[in-house]
Design an enzyme around this catalytic site. Sequence first.
Site, PDB file in Angstrom:
ATOM      1  N   SER A  91      42.847  14.685 -29.769  1.00  0.00           N
ATOM      2  CA  SER A  91      42.086  14.708 -31.020  1.00  0.00           C
ATOM      3  C   SER A  91      42.839  15.364 -32.170  1.00  0.00           C
ATOM      4  CB  SER A  91      40.758  15.437 -30.801  1.00  0.00           C
ATOM      5  OG  SER A  91      40.966  16.819 -30.590  1.00  0.00           O
ATOM      6  N   THR A 208      38.707  17.534 -32.958  1.00  0.00           N
ATOM      7  CA  THR A 208      39.341  18.256 -34.060  1.00  0.00           C
ATOM      8  C   THR A 208      39.496  19.683 -33.596  1.00  0.00           C
ATOM      9  OG1 THR A 208      38.226  16.920 -35.753  1.00  0.00           O
ATOM     10  CG2 THR A 208      38.828  19.148 -36.410  1.00  0.00           C
ATOM     11  N   THR A 226      43.108  17.555 -37.456  1.00  0.00           N
ATOM     12  CA  THR A 226      42.553  16.493 -36.613  1.00  0.00           C
ATOM     13  C   THR A 226      43.354  15.198 -36.708  1.00  0.00           C
ATOM     14  OG1 THR A 226      40.485  15.305 -36.132  1.00  0.00           O
ATOM     15  CG2 THR A 226      41.047  15.555 -38.434  1.00  0.00           C
ATOM     16  N   ARG A 236      41.330   5.735 -43.428  1.00  0.00           N
ATOM     17  CA  ARG A 236      40.066   6.493 -43.367  1.00  0.00           C
ATOM     18  C   ARG A 236      40.369   7.999 -43.399  1.00  0.00           C
ATOM     19  NH1 ARG A 236      37.756  10.517 -39.593  1.00  0.00           N
ATOM     20  NH2 ARG A 236      35.520  10.317 -39.705  1.00  0.00           N
ATOM     21  N   VAL A 237      39.664   8.697 -44.247  1.00  0.00           N
ATOM     22  CA  VAL A 237      39.798  10.150 -44.315  1.00  0.00           C
ATOM     23  C   VAL A 237      38.472  10.759 -43.874  1.00  0.00           C
ATOM     24  CG1 VAL A 237      40.097  12.111 -45.884  1.00  0.00           C
ATOM     25  CG2 VAL A 237      41.555  10.091 -46.129  1.00  0.00           C
ATOM     26  N   GLY A 238      38.544  11.694 -42.961  1.00  0.00           N
ATOM     27  CA  GLY A 238      37.321  12.349 -42.485  1.00  0.00           C
ATOM     28  C   GLY A 238      36.995  13.586 -43.302  1.00  0.00           C
ATOM     29  N   ASP A 239      36.183  14.444 -42.713  1.00  0.00           N
ATOM     30  CA  ASP A 239      35.773  15.662 -43.409  1.00  0.00           C
ATOM     31  C   ASP A 239      36.805  16.779 -43.316  1.00  0.00           C
ATOM     32  OD1 ASP A 239      35.261  15.701 -40.637  1.00  0.00           O
ATOM     33  OD2 ASP A 239      33.919  17.413 -40.862  1.00  0.00           O
ATOM     34  N   THR A 259      33.412  20.382 -36.738  1.00  0.00           N
ATOM     35  CA  THR A 259      33.936  19.237 -35.992  1.00  0.00           C
ATOM     36  C   THR A 259      32.771  18.272 -35.771  1.00  0.00           C
ATOM     37  OG1 THR A 259      33.475  20.253 -33.842  1.00  0.00           O
ATOM     38  CG2 THR A 259      35.654  20.644 -34.772  1.00  0.00           C
ATOM     39  N   GLY A 260      33.101  17.032 -35.435  1.00  0.00           N
ATOM     40  CA  GLY A 260      32.047  16.049 -35.214  1.00  0.00           C
ATOM     41  C   GLY A 260      32.111  14.953 -36.263  1.00  0.00           C
ATOM     42  N   GLY A 262      32.514  13.141 -39.183  1.00  0.00           N
ATOM     43  CA  GLY A 262      32.948  13.559 -40.504  1.00  0.00           C
ATOM     44  C   GLY A 262      32.131  12.959 -41.627  1.00  0.00           C
TER      45      GLY A 262
HETATM   46  N1  ASP Z   1      35.405  15.588 -38.008  1.00  0.00           N
HETATM   47  C1  ASP Z   1      36.497  14.746 -37.572  1.00  0.00           C
HETATM   48  C2  ASP Z   1      36.538  13.523 -38.427  1.00  0.00           C
HETATM   49  O1  ASP Z   1      35.504  12.983 -38.735  1.00  0.00           O
HETATM   50  C3  ASP Z   1      36.406  14.328 -36.168  1.00  0.00           C
HETATM   51  C4  ASP Z   1      35.851  15.337 -35.207  1.00  0.00           C
HETATM   52  O2  ASP Z   1      35.804  16.500 -35.470  1.00  0.00           O
HETATM   53  O3  ASP Z   1      35.414  15.002 -34.112  1.00  0.00           O
HETATM   54  O4  ASP Z   1      37.627  13.079 -38.727  1.00  0.00           O
END
Ligand code: ASP
Length: 356
Positions: A91, A208, A226, A236-239, A259-260, A262
């Site tokens: 991850s 992450t 991450t 794609r850009v996450g959080d 985490t999780g 985004g």
């Molecule tokens: N938050 C991360 C994202 O969305 C992924 C994750 O933490 O599981 O890129």
Amino acid sequence: MRRRRLKRRSFLVRSSAVLGTGCLATRPGGATAPKERPRAKHPPHPVVVASANGFPHCTARVMEELLGGSEVADAVVAGVTLVEDDPSDHSVGLGGLPNEEGVVELDASVMDGATGLAGAVAALRGIKNPSQVALRVMRYTDHALLVGEGARRFARAHGFPEQELLTDEARKIWLYWKSTLSDQDDWLPPDPAELPPRAKEMFGITGTINCDAVDGQGNLAGVTTTSGLAFKIPGRVGDSPLVGAGLFVDNEVGAAGSTGRGEANIVTCGSATVVEGLRQGKAPVDACLMACRRIVEATRVARLRRPDGRPDFDVKFYAVDKGGRFGGAAIWSGGRFAVHDGKGNRLEDMAYLFES
Ligand code: ASP
């Protein structure tokens, strides 16, 4: 590594007045919060929190750095670097699961409370330590976020080597995903005997590492790094690299990260919400639960909800405040987070809103 002179505080003089509220086991929303105490100016000992994959090495390293006098931002980056370098964590960094075209794209942010600065990179290819690049964006540019090719060139200019980040194991998992996507194309699935264990469980996974810390002087910093959502659309850009979403630090108050999913965190400014909760005097665990609730309320479309209306995804928050209180909470039960507070390096259960 920047170091500052350290006022080493004894492990033993640990005032329960400041560290009283850690993670209060699994406290589902609605339970009565403990009486809040005035916020302390600094903790009696440095405190480090991280997502569970930060245990034990990342948290141990951060504590070692802090006790050795490193600045907090350097310490947290040194800690997550260990996880970015680990090819078995799919991850983050080297060995992270790739985008839908088989290319690993990494996101990271760092925020430093003492200076109030942040640095971040997104969709960075070919450089295994995006957290270190983010730290350099923060220190050696007047910007807060570099993306894609610009981020890669910046990293190269700072001497980061370029390398293939797709490990053989991650490539096999990606190929398995690609070949089982449709029975209307010409891709045939590989022999199951050749698949890495748990390959299928990795489909659509997120993962992450977030790490936040406060040193003995009450200075705070955090980092989130991450490879993002497995098999995402390129670009794609996450959080994680977005300050306020995957990470937020205010030196007067506390640090939080996430985490999780985004996309859910981006639209609710999750980590900034946690820090606002801390500013209102909430214990870290309650501030994290508040951000989880905000996400639940903001999840309105049917495709993201289970039949009972609850989100069909999870988001987890981790927080430490200026006085060294810490906590973690998730939407769904079962999560754990890592903490190192001088009493030991350990995993603790997260509070949650709903039983899985
Ligand atoms: N938050 C991360 C994202 O969305 C992924 C994750 O933490 O599981 O890129």
